[in-house]
Enzyme design. Sequence first.
Site, PDB file in Angstrom:
ATOM      1  N   GLY A  11       0.809  -1.218   0.000  1.00 43.59           N
ATOM      2  CA  GLY A  11       0.000   0.000   0.000  1.00 43.59           C
ATOM      3  C   GLY A  11       0.839   1.264   0.000  1.00 43.59           C
ATOM      4  N   ASP A  45      17.932   6.412  -1.706  1.00 44.72           N
ATOM      5  CA  ASP A  45      18.408   5.025  -1.647  1.00 44.72           C
ATOM      6  C   ASP A  45      19.775   4.990  -0.965  1.00 44.72           C
ATOM      7  OD1 ASP A  45      18.066   2.112  -2.856  1.00 44.72           O
ATOM      8  OD2 ASP A  45      20.157   2.721  -3.145  1.00 44.72           O
ATOM      9  N   TYR A  50      27.790   1.623   1.887  1.00 45.80           N
ATOM     10  CA  TYR A  50      28.249   2.824   1.173  1.00 45.80           C
ATOM     11  C   TYR A  50      29.069   3.752   2.073  1.00 45.80           C
ATOM     12  CZ  TYR A  50      24.667   1.363  -2.234  1.00 45.80           C
ATOM     13  OH  TYR A  50      23.884   0.661  -3.114  1.00 45.80           O
ATOM     14  N   LYS A  80      20.031  -1.089   3.042  1.00 42.20           N
ATOM     15  CA  LYS A  80      20.332  -2.478   2.684  1.00 42.20           C
ATOM     16  C   LYS A  80      21.193  -3.141   3.756  1.00 42.20           C
ATOM     17  CE  LYS A  80      20.430  -0.728  -2.020  1.00 42.20           C
ATOM     18  NZ  LYS A  80      21.010   0.601  -1.841  1.00 42.20           N
ATOM     19  N   HIS A 113      21.142  -7.015   0.530  1.00 43.32           N
ATOM     20  CA  HIS A 113      21.967  -6.427  -0.527  1.00 43.32           C
ATOM     21  C   HIS A 113      22.444  -7.467  -1.552  1.00 43.32           C
ATOM     22  CE1 HIS A 113      24.625  -2.600  -1.050  1.00 43.32           C
ATOM     23  NE2 HIS A 113      24.422  -3.173  -2.208  1.00 43.32           N
TER      24      HIS A 113
END
Length: 325
Positions: A11, A45, A50, A80, A113
Amino acid sequence: MAASCVLLHTGQKMPLIGLGTWKSEPGQVKAAIKYALTVGYRHIDCAAIYGNELEIGEALQETVGPGKAVPREELFVTSKLWNTKHHPEDVEPALRKTLADLQLEYLDLYLMHWPYAFERGDNPFPKNADGTIRYDATHYKDTWKALEALVAKGLVRALGLSNFSSRQIDDVLSVASVRPAVLQVECHPYLAQNELIAHCQARGLEVTAYSPLGSSDRAWRDPNEPVLLEEPVVQALAEKYNRSPAQILLRWQVQRKVICIPKSVTPSRILQNIQVFDFTFSPEEMKQLDALNKNLRFIVPMLTVDGKRVPRDAGHPLYPFNDPY
């Protein structure tokens, strides 16, 4: 200009354009996030690996929430789970670290990931003496069960997968009580992923494209490889519509309802990348871009062994890219 959205099976509305943060240097990413939010981005994102979630958190803290520029419920944030945190006992602590770094109470989407696990611990790339990766035997189905508990606790709104093959997606679905909502994979006209997208859509998953511009900034680029942004058909459409080649590639994706997360820290490009909802390709033009597909995958983790560059994980039984799609 706000991005149009797709509706997840949960949703939730997920904007078709988000800001990617892979390879965004600390020192640059905070300003990039703040700028993106001012020009209409509502999807960010992220990923633990990272190495910049702390700085992204500073930007969100300054911009998002009660009395600030962007209400939290208007923002869609993905992160992730890294490969060293697949053991069921490590999943919730890993998420809580991401939430603390991002200064958020919940994530809109949390992805696994990669399908395979690395050795547990705080070294993100545990290695043997010969330079190969040290793996862990945890199966992604067990990791998935631990991820489901995060939804029950209200820490995550939706779950998804990244870099999984069609067979692996079905394997997760066979045990899932919380169904994956999104698959994130490399995708651009050279790697159109048509079979994989159809597979996902038939099972209620939306698809997010990473490296949607062909990742020409990747470190291991071969100078002889074709450059997507320089393809004549891309250049011709850019001229016809008075757009940049990047906008042509992004429009192709959003027109087929594939979510894109182009990375940039340059304000002009961040703005340009979201300005793809006010023009439309003809079916014929979409076909011209479809015809660029050559199943060319750019993002394959590599290692140097005995002086040669080799795919790092290709020998792992859960390596996703040995499957047809």
